[in-house]
Design a protein around this motif. Structure first.
Motif, mmCIF file in Angstrom:
data_model
loop_
_atom_site.group_PDB
_atom_site.id
_atom_site.type_symbol
_atom_site.label_atom_id
_atom_site.label_comp_id
_atom_site.label_asym_id
_atom_site.label_seq_id
_atom_site.Cartn_x
_atom_site.Cartn_y
_atom_site.Cartn_z
ATOM 1 N N MET A 1 0.802 -1.205 0.000
ATOM 2 C CA MET A 1 0.000 0.000 0.000
ATOM 3 C C MET A 1 0.842 1.266 0.000
ATOM 4 O O MET A 1 0.321 2.339 -0.061
ATOM 5 N N ASN A 2 2.125 1.160 0.116
ATOM 6 C CA ASN A 2 2.986 2.332 0.190
ATOM 7 C C ASN A 2 3.055 3.130 -1.098
ATOM 8 O O ASN A 2 3.725 4.141 -1.162
ATOM 9 N N ALA A 3 2.375 2.719 -2.147
ATOM 10 C CA ALA A 3 2.401 3.434 -3.416
ATOM 11 C C ALA A 3 1.641 4.756 -3.329
ATOM 12 O O ALA A 3 1.786 5.609 -4.190
ATOM 13 N N GLN A 4 0.845 4.940 -2.292
ATOM 14 C CA GLN A 4 0.102 6.181 -2.134
ATOM 15 C C GLN A 4 1.014 7.272 -1.573
ATOM 16 O O GLN A 4 2.065 7.004 -1.023
ATOM 17 N N ALA A 5 0.572 8.514 -1.709
ATOM 18 C CA ALA A 5 1.350 9.654 -1.233
ATOM 19 C C ALA A 5 1.539 9.595 0.280
ATOM 20 O O ALA A 5 0.657 9.131 1.000
ATOM 21 N N PRO A 6 2.694 10.059 0.775
ATOM 22 C CA PRO A 6 2.927 10.082 2.215
ATOM 23 C C PRO A 6 1.820 10.847 2.929
ATOM 24 O O PRO A 6 1.378 11.892 2.468
ATOM 25 N N GLY A 7 1.379 10.304 4.052
ATOM 26 C CA GLY A 7 0.335 10.956 4.826
ATOM 27 C C GLY A 7 -1.063 10.629 4.377
ATOM 28 O O GLY A 7 -2.027 11.110 4.948
ATOM 29 N N THR A 8 -1.218 9.777 3.365
ATOM 30 C CA THR A 8 -2.534 9.421 2.862
ATOM 31 C C THR A 8 -3.119 8.270 3.667
ATOM 32 O O THR A 8 -2.422 7.323 4.006
ATOM 33 N N LEU A 9 -4.406 8.361 3.944
ATOM 34 C CA LEU A 9 -5.117 7.278 4.605
ATOM 35 C C LEU A 9 -5.967 6.548 3.581
ATOM 36 O O LEU A 9 -6.452 7.148 2.624
ATOM 37 N N PHE A 10 -6.167 5.269 3.793
ATOM 38 C CA PHE A 10 -7.090 4.522 2.955
ATOM 39 C C PHE A 10 -7.981 3.670 3.849
ATOM 40 O O PHE A 10 -7.585 3.293 4.954
ATOM 41 N N LYS A 11 -9.202 3.399 3.373
ATOM 42 C CA LYS A 11 -10.120 2.540 4.100
ATOM 43 C C LYS A 11 -9.740 1.092 3.829
ATOM 44 O O LYS A 11 -9.586 0.700 2.679
ATOM 45 N N LEU A 12 -9.634 0.334 4.875
ATOM 46 C CA LEU A 12 -9.268 -1.061 4.724
ATOM 47 C C LEU A 12 -10.269 -1.801 3.836
ATOM 48 O O LEU A 12 -9.894 -2.649 3.038
ATOM 49 N N SER A 13 -11.546 -1.448 3.933
ATOM 50 C CA SER A 13 -12.581 -2.130 3.149
ATOM 51 C C SER A 13 -12.460 -1.886 1.649
ATOM 52 O O SER A 13 -13.042 -2.616 0.861
ATOM 53 N N GLU A 14 -11.721 -0.871 1.262
ATOM 54 C CA GLU A 14 -11.575 -0.543 -0.153
ATOM 55 C C GLU A 14 -10.336 -1.175 -0.771
ATOM 56 O O GLU A 14 -9.924 -0.802 -1.860
ATOM 57 N N THR A 15 -9.733 -2.113 -0.077
ATOM 58 C CA THR A 15 -8.506 -2.751 -0.552
ATOM 59 C C THR A 15 -8.651 -4.264 -0.490
ATOM 60 O O THR A 15 -9.656 -4.794 -0.010
ATOM 61 N N GLU A 16 -7.609 -4.926 -0.923
ATOM 62 C CA GLU A 16 -7.524 -6.384 -0.821
ATOM 63 C C GLU A 16 -6.921 -6.798 0.521
ATOM 64 O O GLU A 16 -6.841 -7.987 0.817
ATOM 65 N N GLU A 17 -6.482 -5.822 1.318
ATOM 66 C CA GLU A 17 -5.855 -6.097 2.605
ATOM 67 C C GLU A 17 -6.881 -6.674 3.573
ATOM 68 O O GLU A 17 -8.072 -6.382 3.480
ATOM 69 N N ILE A 18 -6.402 -7.478 4.517
ATOM 70 C CA ILE A 18 -7.266 -8.043 5.546
ATOM 71 C C ILE A 18 -6.585 -7.896 6.902
ATOM 72 O O ILE A 18 -5.377 -7.698 6.984
ATOM 73 N N VAL A 19 -7.364 -8.020 7.957
ATOM 74 C CA VAL A 19 -6.809 -8.025 9.301
ATOM 75 C C VAL A 19 -6.137 -9.373 9.487
ATOM 76 O O VAL A 19 -6.719 -10.416 9.182
ATOM 77 N N ARG A 20 -4.916 -9.331 9.936
ATOM 78 C CA ARG A 20 -4.097 -10.544 10.049
ATOM 79 C C ARG A 20 -4.765 -11.617 10.897
ATOM 80 O O ARG A 20 -4.797 -12.780 10.529
ATOM 81 N N ARG A 21 -5.269 -11.221 12.054
ATOM 82 C CA ARG A 21 -5.964 -12.165 12.933
ATOM 83 C C ARG A 21 -7.430 -11.771 12.992
ATOM 84 O O ARG A 21 -7.743 -10.666 13.440
ATOM 85 N N PRO A 22 -8.320 -12.634 12.562
ATOM 86 C CA PRO A 22 -9.743 -12.291 12.535
ATOM 87 C C PRO A 22 -10.285 -11.775 13.865
ATOM 88 O O PRO A 22 -11.153 -10.904 13.880
#
Length: 139
Positions: A1-22
């Protein structure tokens, strides 16, 4: 996710990322203030693209079936406890109600969400100051 500009926030739900431990995924849990008053439900997690850390929870309140809901951002540093069913914060309902208005487009930039941190009395996490714990962890 580091491809975004420094200081940018993203919503976890809008990505393929998941919480490591459910069991650490707090989305859907009730949010209560320091006095136990209901504030809403954790709708999403906002992650710092530069450091891959959750910085805010998006709390949805009101509405019916998602229609007419209001959203508020609360810094993760305001969280005092997390159980299987709820998230407690160190703020009052009145303080949260007076928080800066949540604008999903504007708040993703540091110059805009810095005011939210200031409102809640939280030190900014950038600039080499205080290092916040990364909760919840995700991958």
């Amino acid at each position: 996710m580091n491809a975004q500009a420094p200081g940018t926030l993203f919503k976890l739900s809008e990505t393929e990322e998941i919480v490591r431990r459910p069991d650490e995924d707090i989305r859907g849990r009730d949010v209560r203030d320091r006095d136990g008053e209901d504030l809403g439900t954790v709708k999403d997690l906002l992650v710092d693209a530069e450091e891959d850390r959750v910085r805010f929870i998006e709390v949805a309140s009101g509405g019916f079936l998602g229609i007419g809901q209001d959203s508020t951002l609360i810094p993760v540093d305001a969280i005092t406890s997390i159980t299987e069913d709820e998230v407690r914060i160190d703020q009052t309902r009145e303080n949260v109600a007076g928080a800066p208005v949540y604008d999903p487009e504007l708040v993703r930039q540091r110059e805009n969400y810095g005011g939210i941190l200031e409102y809640y009395g939280v030190m900014p996490f950038w600039g080499g100051g205080y290092v916040y714990p990364a909760y919840p962890h995700y991958r």
